[in-house]
Scaffold this active site. Structure first.
Site, PDB file in Angstrom:
ATOM      1  N   LYS A   1       0.828  -1.207   0.000  1.00 22.64           N
ATOM      2  CA  LYS A   1       0.000   0.000   0.000  1.00 22.64           C
ATOM      3  C   LYS A   1       0.861   1.256   0.000  1.00 22.64           C
ATOM      4  O   LYS A   1       0.531   2.247  -0.660  1.00 22.64           O
ATOM      5  CB  LYS A   1      -0.939  -0.023   1.213  1.00 22.64           C
TER       6      LYS A   1
ATOM      7  N   GLN B   1      -3.934  -1.559   9.773  1.00 30.66           N
ATOM      8  CA  GLN B   1      -3.855  -2.881   9.156  1.00 30.66           C
ATOM      9  C   GLN B   1      -4.482  -3.912  10.094  1.00 30.66           C
ATOM     10  O   GLN B   1      -4.157  -3.978  11.271  1.00 30.66           O
ATOM     11  CB  GLN B   1      -2.395  -3.257   8.864  1.00 30.66           C
TER      12      GLN B   1
ATOM     13  N   ASP C   1     -10.475   3.783   4.846  1.00 25.01           N
ATOM     14  CA  ASP C   1     -10.655   2.337   4.671  1.00 25.01           C
ATOM     15  C   ASP C   1     -12.084   1.912   5.019  1.00 25.01           C
ATOM     16  O   ASP C   1     -12.440   0.749   4.873  1.00 25.01           O
ATOM     17  CB  ASP C   1      -9.648   1.577   5.552  1.00 25.01           C
TER      18      ASP C   1
END
Length: 285
Positions: free
Chosen positions: A57, A101, A124
């Protein structure tokens, strides 16, 4: 005797490249105006897969002209420490998007950690605020993988209104929100999961089947309606999805490969939402 066929592929890599091309141009325009979009990534522990995902990413962000700020925390930290780190990033005006994450170590309250992310930086789409916005059709950031799935379906002209969509999986950042997004597009949605009795009786009814259960090759071709659109959102060790591709490809009409289907779309939406977040935050200054 019916003639065998292979489904057409939903090429997430190609679609994602087109999205990222526009994201790169938008990021360059922002940077020229004095604001470089910045995505903060937070990694707890050193799980090899998570380390790889975060690095990927960061690399994709850099190629798109998006700055990265990486925070690494030891696996034995407390929930309070992680919440404090995310709160600090939420308050930092130079950070426009935040990615925690996941999964985090089992002793950490992942939901409490997600909720420490400011909604305007939740690129996200993991907070309850973002989920509610998706469910009610209000402005906000979508969960990146479900958002990528919908964009892929749109790119290939898949009609959703009136179709029966079956989602296998109920995670708060994939299964549940993708069902909400499909419902908002007038699909009739059935949620299933690994404990659904006679699962195949549901999946065989699906015009659109989304596999997001986290079990390798869990759904086989015999459980798929002929001509169905099959979205494999699973990613298991060895580049294996939740769908048994070899048997499914002969039954489906359209199918995503693993890798190269949903994965690239997830990152493209993440980057797109980071630039959108930077644009909105700049507008509020």
């Amino acid at each position: 005797m019916t003639e065998s066929h292979n489904a057409a592929l939903l090429d997430g890599t190609a679609v994602a490249a087109r999205i990222v091309e526009k994201v790169t141009a938008d990021a360059a325009a922002l940077t020229a105006g004095g604001v470089t979009p910045c995505l903060a990534t937070v990694l707890v522990g050193a799980d090899p897969a998570s380390v790889t995902y975060v690095r990927m990413k960061q690399n994709r962000s850099a190629k798109a002209g998006i700055g990265s700020w990486h925070v690494e925390l030891p696996a034995n930290i407390t929930t309070a420490t992680l919440v404090a780190a995310l709160t600090e990033l939420s308050q930092d005006p130079d950070v426009h998007g935040i990615l925690l994450q996941h999964p985090v170590p089992a002793h950490i309250d992942e939901r409490a950690a997600f909720e420490a992310i400011a909604p305007e930086k939740d690129v996200d789409g993991v907070t309850m605020h973002s989920f509610a916005a998706m469910a009610f059709g209000e402005p906000g950031f979508v969960s990146a993988t479900p958002g990528g799935i919908l964009r892929l379906l749109d790119e290939y002209g898949v009609e959703l209104a009136g179709k029966h969509a079956v989602v296998v999986g109920r995670s708060p950042i994939l299964g549940k929100p993708v069902g909400m997004m499909l419902l908002a597009r007038d699909a009739t949605v059935t949620y299933c999961h690994s404990r659904t009795a006679d699962l195949a009786s549901y999946t065989r009814q699906a015009d659109i089947l989304v596999a997001a259960v986290g079990r390798p090759a869990f759904i086989t071709g015999e459980a798929i309606k002929p001509g169905a659109v099959v979205i494999d959102a699973g990613y298991n060790p060895g580049n294996i999805g939740d769908v048994d591709f070899a048997s499914a490809v002969t039954k489906a009409g359209l199918i995503t490969p693993v890798p190269g289907g949903v994965g690239p779309m997830t990152i493209a939406v993440l980057l797109e939402q980071t630039v959108a977040a930077a644009t909105r935050q700049q507008g509020r200054r």
